[in-house]
Design an enzyme around this catalytic site. Sequence first.
Site, PDB file in Angstrom:
ATOM      1  N   ASP A 119      -0.414 -10.934  11.834  1.00  0.00           N
ATOM      2  CA  ASP A 119      -1.477 -11.692  11.152  1.00  0.00           C
ATOM      3  C   ASP A 119      -1.055 -13.170  11.151  1.00  0.00           C
ATOM      4  O   ASP A 119      -1.255 -13.871  12.138  1.00  0.00           O
ATOM      5  CB  ASP A 119      -1.624 -11.096   9.749  1.00  0.00           C
ATOM      6  CG  ASP A 119      -2.696 -11.751   8.902  1.00  0.00           C
ATOM      7  OD1 ASP A 119      -3.423 -12.616   9.400  1.00  0.00           O
ATOM      8  OD2 ASP A 119      -2.812 -11.389   7.708  1.00  0.00           O
ATOM      9  N   GLY A 156       4.004   0.092   8.230  1.00  0.00           N
ATOM     10  CA  GLY A 156       2.787   0.106   9.047  1.00  0.00           C
ATOM     11  C   GLY A 156       2.919   0.651  10.450  1.00  0.00           C
ATOM     12  O   GLY A 156       1.988   1.251  10.961  1.00  0.00           O
ATOM     13  N   PHE A 177      -9.820  -7.708   7.627  1.00  0.00           N
ATOM     14  CA  PHE A 177      -8.838  -6.782   7.060  1.00  0.00           C
ATOM     15  C   PHE A 177      -9.087  -5.391   7.632  1.00  0.00           C
ATOM     16  O   PHE A 177     -10.202  -4.876   7.596  1.00  0.00           O
ATOM     17  CB  PHE A 177      -8.927  -6.752   5.534  1.00  0.00           C
ATOM     18  CG  PHE A 177      -7.816  -5.961   4.931  1.00  0.00           C
ATOM     19  CD1 PHE A 177      -6.535  -6.504   4.826  1.00  0.00           C
ATOM     20  CD2 PHE A 177      -8.023  -4.655   4.501  1.00  0.00           C
ATOM     21  CE1 PHE A 177      -5.488  -5.752   4.301  1.00  0.00           C
ATOM     22  CE2 PHE A 177      -6.981  -3.903   3.970  1.00  0.00           C
ATOM     23  CZ  PHE A 177      -5.717  -4.453   3.868  1.00  0.00           C
ATOM     24  N   VAL A 178      -8.040  -4.789   8.175  1.00  0.00           N
ATOM     25  CA  VAL A 178      -8.175  -3.471   8.797  1.00  0.00           C
ATOM     26  C   VAL A 178      -7.297  -2.428   8.112  1.00  0.00           C
ATOM     27  O   VAL A 178      -6.353  -2.769   7.375  1.00  0.00           O
ATOM     28  CB  VAL A 178      -7.857  -3.516  10.311  1.00  0.00           C
ATOM     29  CG1 VAL A 178      -8.916  -4.295  11.073  1.00  0.00           C
ATOM     30  CG2 VAL A 178      -6.467  -4.099  10.563  1.00  0.00           C
TER      31      VAL A 178
HETATM   32  P1  IMP Z   1       2.050 -11.437   8.714  1.00  0.00           P
HETATM   33  O1  IMP Z   1       3.458 -11.602   8.273  1.00  0.00           O
HETATM   34  O2  IMP Z   1       1.094 -12.348   7.993  1.00  0.00           O
HETATM   35  O3  IMP Z   1       1.878 -11.570  10.228  1.00  0.00           O
HETATM   36  O4  IMP Z   1       1.575 -10.005   8.285  1.00  0.00           O
HETATM   37  C1  IMP Z   1       2.026  -8.913   8.952  1.00  0.00           C
HETATM   38  C2  IMP Z   1       2.089  -7.669   8.105  1.00  0.00           C
HETATM   39  O5  IMP Z   1       1.095  -7.609   7.089  1.00  0.00           O
HETATM   40  C3  IMP Z   1       1.813  -6.510   9.024  1.00  0.00           C
HETATM   41  O6  IMP Z   1       3.026  -5.948   9.433  1.00  0.00           O
HETATM   42  C4  IMP Z   1       1.020  -5.572   8.188  1.00  0.00           C
HETATM   43  O7  IMP Z   1       1.898  -4.638   7.585  1.00  0.00           O
HETATM   44  C5  IMP Z   1       0.373  -6.407   7.144  1.00  0.00           C
HETATM   45  N1  IMP Z   1      -1.028  -6.698   7.497  1.00  0.00           N
HETATM   46  C6  IMP Z   1      -1.514  -7.805   8.102  1.00  0.00           C
HETATM   47  N2  IMP Z   1      -2.836  -7.741   8.270  1.00  0.00           N
HETATM   48  C7  IMP Z   1      -3.215  -6.536   7.772  1.00  0.00           C
HETATM   49  C8  IMP Z   1      -4.483  -5.863   7.686  1.00  0.00           C
HETATM   50  O8  IMP Z   1      -5.550  -6.346   8.083  1.00  0.00           O
HETATM   51  N3  IMP Z   1      -4.447  -4.624   7.124  1.00  0.00           N
HETATM   52  C9  IMP Z   1      -3.299  -4.031   6.673  1.00  0.00           C
HETATM   53  N4  IMP Z   1      -2.102  -4.632   6.749  1.00  0.00           N
HETATM   54  C10 IMP Z   1      -2.057  -5.873   7.287  1.00  0.00           C
HETATM   55 MG    MG Z   2       3.641  -4.094   9.336  1.00  0.00          MG
END
Ligand code: IMP
Ligand code: MG
Length: 186
Positions: A110, A51, A159-160
């Site tokens: 997130d 990402g 969601f983005v």
């Molecule tokens: P976390 O571990 O829940 O904080 O998620 C983080 C990872 O999930 C990020 O590095 C993103 O790659 C992916 N992610 C989280 N939210 C989104 C979203 O809204 N769209 C696309 N990828 C997301």
């Molecule tokens: Mg990421």
Amino acid sequence: MYKPDHVTCNNEKFDLYISKSQLDERIAELGEQLDRDYADKRPILIGILNGAYIFLADLMRHLTIPCEVDFIKLSSYGDEKVSSGKVTERKELDAQIENRHVVLVEDIVDTGLSMSYMINKMKDRNPKSISVVTLLHKKVATKYDVNLNYVGFEIPDRFVLGYGMDYAQEGRNLAQIYALSDNQNG
Ligand code: IMP
Ligand code: MG
């Protein structure tokens, strides 16, 4: 540059959420902050794949100080719109970071699971300092206690897509950030 106002990705509709000019402006500010804070520190920017690659590329081109780059690859989302709750490591870090100033670069925080995993992993290697820059922060969704030093935009729990971020591997090529249309969220 591919920057439509609306886009369909994997049969779901997304609307423009953060424009190219808003991104450019904010990323320049973040770059200038890093440039000041890391003068004489020769930071190593560590991008979290996939990402963060576009954000990191744009951010780094605002730095005027000596700096390095490396990448690590994690996966927590699979092909879904919600985190799987499990972090899988897919590419190791090559750089030696002991005694170095590390700047972790992420597209979006997130739940905070990926970032807390990363920070703990980096700490094991004894860097001189660790800071985190994330383009987006879904603050209301964050459950893990992570210290985010530089945040581009705080966003609600939507969601983005685009600017490096995908939905089931599609949409990373969009030059702006899109959010799932209102009537499809949740
Ligand atoms: P976390 O571990 O829940 O904080 O998620 C983080 C990872 O999930 C990020 O590095 C993103 O790659 C992916 N992610 C989280 N939210 C989104 C979203 O809204 N769209 C696309 N990828 C997301
Ligand atoms: Mg990421």
